[in-house]
Design an enzyme around this catalytic site. Structure first.
Site, PDB file in Angstrom:
ATOM      1  N   LYS A 183       0.812  -1.198   0.000  1.00  0.00           N
ATOM      2  CA  LYS A 183       0.000   0.000   0.000  1.00  0.00           C
ATOM      3  C   LYS A 183       0.861   1.270   0.000  1.00  0.00           C
ATOM      4  O   LYS A 183       0.389   2.354  -0.302  1.00  0.00           O
ATOM      5  CB  LYS A 183      -0.895   0.031   1.253  1.00  0.00           C
ATOM      6  CG  LYS A 183      -1.817  -1.130   1.390  1.00  0.00           C
ATOM      7  CD  LYS A 183      -2.521  -1.058   2.768  1.00  0.00           C
ATOM      8  CE  LYS A 183      -3.290  -2.341   3.001  1.00  0.00           C
ATOM      9  NZ  LYS A 183      -3.741  -2.431   4.427  1.00  0.00           N
ATOM     10  N   GLY A 184       2.130   1.111   0.383  1.00  0.00           N
ATOM     11  CA  GLY A 184       2.982   2.265   0.685  1.00  0.00           C
ATOM     12  C   GLY A 184       3.126   3.300  -0.403  1.00  0.00           C
ATOM     13  O   GLY A 184       3.391   4.469  -0.131  1.00  0.00           O
ATOM     14  N   GLU A 234       7.529   2.748  -5.935  1.00  0.00           N
ATOM     15  CA  GLU A 234       7.688   2.226  -4.576  1.00  0.00           C
ATOM     16  C   GLU A 234       7.815   3.366  -3.577  1.00  0.00           C
ATOM     17  O   GLU A 234       8.251   4.461  -3.928  1.00  0.00           O
ATOM     18  CB  GLU A 234       8.987   1.394  -4.508  1.00  0.00           C
ATOM     19  CG  GLU A 234       8.838  -0.070  -4.201  1.00  0.00           C
ATOM     20  CD  GLU A 234       8.181  -0.460  -2.880  1.00  0.00           C
ATOM     21  OE1 GLU A 234       7.365   0.290  -2.320  1.00  0.00           O
ATOM     22  OE2 GLU A 234       8.510  -1.563  -2.415  1.00  0.00           O
ATOM     23  N   ASP A 291      14.809  -0.477   0.444  1.00  0.00           N
ATOM     24  CA  ASP A 291      15.547  -0.755   1.679  1.00  0.00           C
ATOM     25  C   ASP A 291      16.571  -1.863   1.391  1.00  0.00           C
ATOM     26  O   ASP A 291      17.597  -1.614   0.769  1.00  0.00           O
ATOM     27  CB  ASP A 291      14.513  -1.124   2.746  1.00  0.00           C
ATOM     28  CG  ASP A 291      15.074  -1.284   4.148  1.00  0.00           C
ATOM     29  OD1 ASP A 291      16.062  -0.612   4.465  1.00  0.00           O
ATOM     30  OD2 ASP A 291      14.526  -2.081   4.928  1.00  0.00           O
ATOM     31  N   ASP A 340       3.783   3.441   6.478  1.00  0.00           N
ATOM     32  CA  ASP A 340       3.057   3.190   7.728  1.00  0.00           C
ATOM     33  C   ASP A 340       3.932   2.667   8.845  1.00  0.00           C
ATOM     34  O   ASP A 340       5.034   2.161   8.630  1.00  0.00           O
ATOM     35  CB  ASP A 340       1.967   2.143   7.494  1.00  0.00           C
ATOM     36  CG  ASP A 340       2.565   0.725   7.362  1.00  0.00           C
ATOM     37  OD1 ASP A 340       3.445   0.547   6.491  1.00  0.00           O
ATOM     38  OD2 ASP A 340       2.187  -0.167   8.130  1.00  0.00           O
TER      39      ASP A 340
HETATM   40  P1  5GP Z   1      12.950  -4.053   1.021  1.00  0.00           P
HETATM   41  O1  5GP Z   1      12.279  -5.233   0.401  1.00  0.00           O
HETATM   42  O2  5GP Z   1      13.688  -3.164   0.051  1.00  0.00           O
HETATM   43  O3  5GP Z   1      13.787  -4.432   2.211  1.00  0.00           O
HETATM   44  O4  5GP Z   1      11.836  -3.209   1.712  1.00  0.00           O
HETATM   45  C1  5GP Z   1      10.931  -2.518   1.021  1.00  0.00           C
HETATM   46  C2  5GP Z   1       9.687  -2.356   1.844  1.00  0.00           C
HETATM   47  O5  5GP Z   1       9.956  -2.360   3.249  1.00  0.00           O
HETATM   48  C3  5GP Z   1       9.079  -1.019   1.563  1.00  0.00           C
HETATM   49  O6  5GP Z   1       8.211  -1.088   0.482  1.00  0.00           O
HETATM   50  C4  5GP Z   1       8.375  -0.712   2.870  1.00  0.00           C
HETATM   51  O7  5GP Z   1       7.093  -1.296   2.833  1.00  0.00           O
HETATM   52  C5  5GP Z   1       9.189  -1.398   3.917  1.00  0.00           C
HETATM   53  N1  5GP Z   1      10.098  -0.462   4.597  1.00  0.00           N
HETATM   54  C6  5GP Z   1      11.449  -0.436   4.557  1.00  0.00           C
HETATM   55  N2  5GP Z   1      11.951   0.558   5.306  1.00  0.00           N
HETATM   56  C7  5GP Z   1      10.877   1.199   5.834  1.00  0.00           C
HETATM   57  C8  5GP Z   1      10.737   2.342   6.698  1.00  0.00           C
HETATM   58  O8  5GP Z   1      11.678   2.996   7.141  1.00  0.00           O
HETATM   59  N3  5GP Z   1       9.460   2.688   7.016  1.00  0.00           N
HETATM   60  C9  5GP Z   1       8.378   2.004   6.566  1.00  0.00           C
HETATM   61  N4  5GP Z   1       7.177   2.444   6.952  1.00  0.00           N
HETATM   62  N5  5GP Z   1       8.473   0.944   5.757  1.00  0.00           N
HETATM   63  C10 5GP Z   1       9.709   0.544   5.397  1.00  0.00           C
HETATM   64 MG    MG Z   2       6.199  -0.947   0.361  1.00  0.00          MG
END
Ligand code: 5GP
Ligand code: MG
Length: 186
Positions: free
Chosen positions: A46-47, A102, A106, A162
């Protein structure tokens, strides 16, 4: 009106004005690259929903929109590492130029999985537009072509992002007070 979320915010990392100006610039970059095409903006729910709404308008392109939902976070601040599609594409993307939208890049788990998935579905091209990037956290080799802001390794909320499904409707990007997490554990 009283914004009841304000009292939970420790600090603002990116203000509403900064978000607005940066999204306008990203819209221009996307416009220049895709002017002669009809890209598909593909939001990761949803982000991305607020960024998506602003970015697609800022692009000034003849574009259409699609969404996919994945889960890898479980109401906390840590990733489980496993990406699961919880709402799949509702259209054929064969031959389409995809702009994956996106909220934050992260570890790169989510986007490396999704880029592979969209290519396997026959997309002609896949580029990434992410509002936020935490390059220091990367464990998968993913690079976004369109990046709003680099942020430090802190858990951020607002403008779509969120904590426990809340704070998505904050108009800026901020960091929560520690007590918000502590209270959530009670
Ligand atoms: P990745 O798969 O790159 O580790 O993470 C991506 C997802 O992790 C993002 O789409 C988000 O939903 C969540 N995420 C990563 N870091 C944060 C953060 O600092 N705050 C929030 N709310 N979500 C995060
Ligand atoms: Mg996300």
């Amino acid at each position: 009106m009283v914004n009841v979320m304000e009292k939970d915010i420790l600090k603002v990392l990116v203000s509403e004005e900064e978000l607005k100006e940066r999204v306008r610039q990203l819209g221009e970059q996307i416009n220049e690259k895709y002017r002669d095409k009809r890209p598909l903006f593909l939001g990761v729910l949803k982000g991305s929903f607020i960024f998506m709404a602003d970015l697609v308008r800022a692009s000034g392109l003849k574009a259409d929109v699609e969404f996919i939902a994945v889960s890898s976070y479980h109401n906390g601040t840590r990733s489980s590492g496993v990406v699961q599609i919880t709402h799949d594409l509702q259209q054929d993307i064969t031959g389409r130029d995809i702009i994956v939208v996106e909220d934050i890049l992260d570890s790169g788990n989510t986007l490396s999985f999704l880029v592979g998935y969209f290519k396997a579905k026959g997309a002609a091209s896949v580029s990434i537009a992410t509002l936020l990037d935490k390059p220091s956290r990367r464990t998968k080799p993913v690079t976004a072509e369109f990046v709003g802001f680099n942020v430090p390794d802190e858990f951020v909320v607002g403008y779509g992002l969120d904590y426990a499904q809340m704070y998505r409707n904050l108009p800026y990007i901020g960091v929560l007070k520690a007590e918000v997490y502590e209270n959530a554990l009670d």
